[in-house]
Enzyme design. Structure first.
Site, mmCIF file in Angstrom:
data_model
loop_
_atom_site.group_PDB
_atom_site.id
_atom_site.type_symbol
_atom_site.label_atom_id
_atom_site.label_comp_id
_atom_site.label_asym_id
_atom_site.label_seq_id
_atom_site.Cartn_x
_atom_site.Cartn_y
_atom_site.Cartn_z
ATOM 1 N N HIS B 35 14.372 -16.971 6.527
ATOM 2 C CA HIS B 35 14.685 -18.193 7.280
ATOM 3 C C HIS B 35 13.480 -18.665 8.102
ATOM 4 C CE1 HIS B 35 18.772 -17.470 5.964
ATOM 5 N NE2 HIS B 35 19.085 -18.670 6.395
ATOM 6 N N LYS B 99 28.316 -13.279 8.492
ATOM 7 C CA LYS B 99 29.392 -12.802 9.364
ATOM 8 C C LYS B 99 29.121 -13.224 10.797
ATOM 9 C CE LYS B 99 27.609 -8.209 10.536
ATOM 10 N NZ LYS B 99 27.507 -8.152 12.008
#
Lengths: 292, 191
Positions: B35, B99
């Site tokens: 990322h 999550k």
């Protein structure tokens, strides 16, 4: 201690693939509390399935095999350097076999050592004791839950926590609130009250060596632990933060003296994948019995 | 509900918070290092158009010369909050599996560009590894190491709960509000 390395590989394998009995029981009780058809119940059902699958396949319960934390109580004359050497070899071998993920990263360069060995990994906590046998325990603590750990310095204006038991209560509940589902709840909290910043956190982690169904010998703390589980569950965060009744499986609190100037409340958050195993080592280096 | 490749905007728009989906097709792992790399303008080694990114650092070992997934559950997504919205916009990814949920910036990008957040069960590395039918390749392994690399997985019936949809709804925002209210109730009852 000729079999030590092999015994430690077995300890690592077992810790990575099999949850201790007390945690399995607590999770099973959680399933019964959540209504069927809810996302909370779904999460706990998947968790049950995962526990069985990991054990049967002898593979990591969670891919984040975490910080490798050895807690070792030894008699006088125990060769700690030999133990460390055997443990390092066992860690590298367990990594190659896939019981541990390649989890040790150089903090400056970002390079992964590939075998879980490096400064601080694995971590050893030795303590000498009179008993002639050595007590060896291992916790694998994932990064997701470790990131949810927090240390409060009281008084804390944000949560209006003063230097008393009620202040400690607010810290514990705030830690659960802030974690939401990010630490893979239902969680278990190890809490250290007092100490300095380093010993406070260390003490909070040591509380995680206790079985969930034990009882704190201090009646005040025993009551606080029970109350915090109940109130933590009342927050309604639920498994994975999906909402539900099962948010906290256990709270374990230890206390250290503090300086007049300091009042730390240190919280170590542990995920439901609470990997903790241990054994008692006989004089000859064999496993006398398994703990937990 | 089934979510099958190709993962187009048309397929993810109807998904709503609370839906349980089973994902089949090719997904790419990508976590912290990936990322940051993409955020800084790095060129992805695979096409991310209509892709699903899985926040996951799997355990993958080589057995008989083949990659074998030993464990593959989700990692905590909130760490990618500073980067995710820009990546959704730039590459038009359609799904994020992770999550713990993500924040407002990501939620807005999901709404604007057509993307959903799919919550896998954290810690369920074995159940989820069983859904990986093939490791098709690995990218940026040398640069980032195994857990941080981009793994290209074929998955079948990979289960997840939609917790952020493309209509501005977030289960995580709702639960945070409810639990904050409960917290206030509990601490004020002590006085």
């Amino acid at each position: 201690m000729k079999n030590l390395k092999e015994n430690l590989i077995e300890l690592i394998r077992r810790t990575s693939a099999e949850l201790p009995r007390d945690v399995v029981n607590a999770l099973r009780e959680g399933v019964e509390k959540e209504e069927s058809g809810t996302n909370a119940r779904y999460a706990l059902d998947v968790i049950q399935k995962n526990i069985v699958l990991a054990m049967e396949k002898s593979q990591p319960l969670c891919q984040d095999t975490g910080s490798i934390l050895f807690y070792v109580k030894v008699p006088a004359g125990f060769d700690q350097l030999a133990f460390e050497e055997a443990a390092r070899e066992a860690v590298a071998e367990s990594t190659a076999q896939g019981y541990l993920r390649q989890n040790s990263v150089d903090s400056i360069t970002g390079a992964n050592t590939g075998n879980n060995l490096g400064p601080g990994s694995p971590a050893f906590h030795f303590e000498q004791r009179k008993n002639p046998e050595a007590d060896v325990r291992l916790i694998l603590k994932g990064g997701g839950c470790e990131n949810m750990g927090v240390q409060y310095s009281l008084p804390d204006g944000r949560i209006q926590a003063d230097r008393d038991l009620d202040g400690v209560r607010k810290c514990i509940l705030d830690a659960v609130l802030q974690a939401q589902g990010k630490g893979c709840g239902p969680g278990i909290l190890g809490v250290g009250v007092g100490g300095d910043r380093a010993t406070g956190y260390a003490h909070s982690k040591e509380q995680l060596l206790r079985a969930l169904d034990d009882r704190n010998p201090d009646p005040v703390l025993a009551q606080l632990e029970e109350e915090m589980v109940e109130k933590g569950n009342d927050l309604g965060i639920g498994p994975m933060g999906f909402g539900g009744k099962t948010t906290v499986l256990g709270v374990k609190i230890g206390v250290l003296n503090r300086l007049p100037a300091s009042y730390f409340v240190s919280v170590s958050y542990m995920c439901w994948a609470f990997r903790r195993q241990g054994f008692v080592l006989s004089n000859g280096g064999d496993i006398a019995r398994w703990l937990y | 509900m089934l979510l099958e490749a190709p993962f187009t905007e048309k397929k993810v728009r109807p998904l709503k918070v609370g839906n349980l989906v089973e994902i089949s097709g090719i997904i790419f792992t990508g976590r912290d290092a990936v990322h940051k790399f993409l955020h800084e303008g790095g060129v992805p080694p695979v096409s991310l158009k209509d892709a699903i990114i899985y926040h996951c650092g799997p355990v993958v070992i080589q057995r008989n010369g083949r990659w074998t997934v030993v464990a593959a559950g989700p990692t905590t997504s909130i760490r990618e909050e500073p980067y995710q919205a820009g990546i959704i916009e730039k590459f038009r990814i359609r799904g994020i599996i992770g999550k713990g949920g993500m924040g407002d910036k990501t939620l807005k990008a999901c709404e604007r560009f057509g993307c959903v957040y799919l919550h896998a069960i954290g810690g369920a590395a074995q159940v989820l590894a069983e859904c990986v039918t093939e490791v098709r390749g690995v990218h940026l392994m040398e640069k980032f190491g195994s857990p941080e690399a981009i793994w290209e997985f074929s998955v079948r019936s990979f289960p997840a709960v939609v917790t952020m949809d493309s209509h501005g709804n977030s289960l995580h925002r709702d639960i945070l509000q409810i639990s904050q209210g409960k917290y206030q109730e509990i601490v004020s009852s002590h006085k």
